[in-house]
Design a protein around this motif. Structure first.
Motif, PDB file in Angstrom:
ATOM      1  N   GLN A  29      -3.092 -29.996  21.708  1.00 46.33           N
ATOM      2  CA  GLN A  29      -1.992 -29.186  22.235  1.00 46.33           C
ATOM      3  C   GLN A  29      -2.145 -27.711  21.856  1.00 46.33           C
ATOM      4  OE1 GLN A  29       1.209 -31.423  20.499  1.00 46.33           O
ATOM      5  NE2 GLN A  29       1.524 -32.691  22.317  1.00 46.33           N
ATOM      6  N   ILE A  30      -2.631 -27.436  20.646  1.00 48.28           N
ATOM      7  CA  ILE A  30      -2.833 -26.056  20.208  1.00 48.28           C
ATOM      8  C   ILE A  30      -3.936 -25.390  21.030  1.00 48.28           C
ATOM      9  CG2 ILE A  30      -3.645 -24.628  18.287  1.00 48.28           C
ATOM     10  CD1 ILE A  30      -2.248 -26.660  16.407  1.00 48.28           C
ATOM     11  N   ILE A  31      -5.056 -26.113  21.197  1.00 50.47           N
ATOM     12  CA  ILE A  31      -6.176 -25.565  21.977  1.00 50.47           C
ATOM     13  C   ILE A  31      -5.759 -25.357  23.430  1.00 50.47           C
ATOM     14  CG2 ILE A  31      -8.546 -25.969  22.767  1.00 50.47           C
ATOM     15  CD1 ILE A  31      -8.942 -27.692  20.245  1.00 50.47           C
ATOM     16  N   PHE A  32      -5.014 -26.313  23.964  1.00 54.00           N
ATOM     17  CA  PHE A  32      -4.561 -26.226  25.356  1.00 54.00           C
ATOM     18  C   PHE A  32      -3.648 -25.012  25.551  1.00 54.00           C
ATOM     19  CE2 PHE A  32      -1.378 -27.460  28.615  1.00 54.00           C
ATOM     20  CZ  PHE A  32      -2.230 -27.540  29.705  1.00 54.00           C
ATOM     21  N   ALA A  33      -2.729 -24.787  24.608  1.00 49.77           N
ATOM     22  CA  ALA A  33      -1.821 -23.633  24.699  1.00 49.77           C
ATOM     23  C   ALA A  33      -2.613 -22.325  24.675  1.00 49.77           C
ATOM     24  CB  ALA A  33      -0.814 -23.672  23.552  1.00 49.77           C
ATOM     25  N   GLU A  34      -3.668 -22.268  23.856  1.00 52.39           N
ATOM     26  CA  GLU A  34      -4.513 -21.076  23.803  1.00 52.39           C
ATOM     27  C   GLU A  34      -5.206 -20.849  25.144  1.00 52.39           C
ATOM     28  OE1 GLU A  34      -6.441 -17.716  22.320  1.00 52.39           O
ATOM     29  OE2 GLU A  34      -4.747 -18.865  21.517  1.00 52.39           O
ATOM     30  N   GLY A  35      -5.650 -21.950  25.774  1.00 48.78           N
ATOM     31  CA  GLY A  35      -6.284 -21.847  27.089  1.00 48.78           C
ATOM     32  C   GLY A  35      -5.330 -21.346  28.157  1.00 48.78           C
ATOM     33  N   ILE A  36      -4.082 -21.819  28.119  1.00 47.01           N
ATOM     34  CA  ILE A  36      -3.066 -21.380  29.083  1.00 47.01           C
ATOM     35  C   ILE A  36      -2.799 -19.880  28.917  1.00 47.01           C
ATOM     36  CG2 ILE A  36      -0.653 -21.587  29.761  1.00 47.01           C
ATOM     37  CD1 ILE A  36      -2.333 -23.894  30.674  1.00 47.01           C
ATOM     38  N   ALA A  37      -2.675 -19.438  27.663  1.00 44.42           N
ATOM     39  CA  ALA A  37      -2.431 -18.017  27.402  1.00 44.42           C
ATOM     40  C   ALA A  37      -3.590 -17.169  27.927  1.00 44.42           C
ATOM     41  CB  ALA A  37      -2.239 -17.791  25.903  1.00 44.42           C
ATOM     42  N   SER A  38      -4.812 -17.650  27.773  1.00 49.25           N
ATOM     43  CA  SER A  38      -5.986 -16.920  28.271  1.00 49.25           C
ATOM     44  C   SER A  38      -5.991 -16.867  29.791  1.00 49.25           C
ATOM     45  CB  SER A  38      -7.273 -17.597  27.770  1.00 49.25           C
ATOM     46  OG  SER A  38      -7.325 -17.614  26.360  1.00 49.25           O
TER      47      SER A  38
END
Length: 414
Positions: free
Chosen positions: A132-141
């Motif tokens: 979930q943390i990695i996914f949120a970072e991807g969405i922000a990017s």
């Protein structure tokens, strides 16, 4: 005579046997039976008077706790019941020294399974949170249009996501499944942005740097744009619309295939309309799309008008005598003009007439001449002419009469 502890254990066994009977039970019903059984076994443990009874009741509490862990429960509840299972397996082993070796061996094996289940639960939760943390970072990017970072993040999600699904219980597997679909969707969007970026760079290079147009490279660019469209279809409407606009631009400006460009631009407009109330008037890709479609429309109108004028020129040649007479009356009084028009070119509708008495009244100032001219325009207006019934010649003549009458009306109005 059975003790109080044995009575509670028998009540718990009755509930536990319902769970193991093979009947189709919902998760809620299973959880309810296990909670009741757990309560009865706990009471059996508290009321036990001998070590043997305490050991048996402790084992029952531990087994039911382990069953609860395997149900669809929250992570904090899993950890609680894992601790309870380990605690009561330990008490069962400690107080069951008088039991058989096979009974004690079974307790030790159960303790190992409980420990493994506890580790899996903890690991699954950690893997899920990591994803979930990695996914949120991807969405922000992705929101910052950094598709390279987004692609890296979405690929990095796969391993912890699969581990969470492998180790987790039903609820973790369900969350991991939802997350997997979201990761795939955003991976497609990021790959679409990458494909569009590649196509944009290639197109810019070809149009600016090369003296001769590389048609083979143009088709590669089209393939990149089509890939961008396919990847975003049903995933991101805005990204699909942008890719369609870019593809339409290639067909319009490079290949001069306007019918294909028009298809792309029209589809782009449809997608944008589906995103209402959002607007994209300031976006270059949308402005390029709308201005090109407007240009196509203007060109069609101009071409149709040119064909119409060419056709009308031949008809006007046939009507040169009538039009010549009309030209003579353009500079005469409005009353004389009206009398001449209605006398020489009477409207096909017998109800469309102006009485000479009304014209005389207008000449004497007793009736509004402007209203008579307005009425005459409606009688001769070409839009009211049935061409299939009265012919194209009559329509052209009515159009010329309307022009003369309208010019006279505007002059009087001014």
């Amino acid at each position: 005579m059975s003790s109080l502890s044995q009575g509670w254990r028998e009540a718990g066994n009755s509930l536990f046997s319902q769970l193991c009977s093979g009947n189709a039970l919902s998760p809620t019903e299973k959880r309810e039976l296990l909670n009741k059984a757990w309560t009865n076994y706990h009471r059996a443990y508290d009321s036990a008077e001998t070590s043997d009874d305490k050991a048996s009741a402790a084992k029952n509490v531990a087994v039911v706790s382990l069953k609860i862990v395997k149900l669809d429960v929250r992570a904090d509840m899993k950890r609680y019941y894992c601790k309870q299972a380990m605690k009561f397996f330990g008490k069962a082993f400690e107080m069951g020294k008088a039991k058989s070796d096979s009974w004690l061996s079974n307790i030790l094996q159960s303790m190992y399974k409980c420990l493994q289940s506890a580790l899996d639960c903890i690991h699954a939760d950690c893997f899920l949170e990591m994803t979930q943390i990695i996914f949120a970072e991807g969405i922000a990017s992705l929101q910052k249009h950094n598709f390279k970072k987004c692609l890296q993040c979405m690929h990095d999600c796969h391993r912890p996501m699969e581990e969470a699904s492998r180790l987790g219980q039903a609820n973790v597997k369900k969350e991991a499944g939802v997350l997997k679909r979201d990761v795939y969707m955003h991976l497609c969007v990021a790959e679409s942005m990458q494909a569009r970026y590649t196509a944009d760079e290639l197109l810019s290079s070809i149009l600016q740097d090369e003296e001769c147009l590389n048609i083979a490279m143009i088709w590669d660019i089209i393939d990149w744009y089509k890939k961008a469209i396919i990847l975003t279809r049903e995933n991101d409407v805005e990204m699909e619309a942008i890719a369609l606009s870019r593809l339409g631009r290639v067909y319009d400006k490079v290949l001069k295939q306007r019918w294909k460009a028009k298809e792309c631009f029209k589809r782009c407009i449809q997608l944008v309309s589906s995103l209402s109330p959002r607007t994209f008037y300031s976006e270059e890709w949308y402005k390029d799309c709308t201005t090109t479609l407007e240009r196509y429309q203007q060109e069609v109108m101009m071409r149709d008008e040119a064909l119409k004028q060419e056709k009308y020129a031949k008809i006007k040649e046939e009507l040169k005598d009538e039009l010549g007479e009309l030209e003579k009356y353009k500079e005469k009084d409005s009353e004389d003009l009206l009398i001449f028009v209605y006398k020489n070119f009477p409207p096909k509708n017998s109800k469309h007439r102006i009485k000479q008495a009304d014209v005389k009244a207008a000449r004497d100032g007793k009736k509004s001449l402007k209203k008579l001219l307005q009425t005459a325009v409606t009688h001769y207006h070409p839009d009211r002419v049935d061409e299939s019934k009265h012919g194209i010649n009559w329509k052209v003549l009515c159009e010329e009469i309307t022009k003369v009458l309208t010019e006279r009306y505007e002059r009087m109005k001014g």
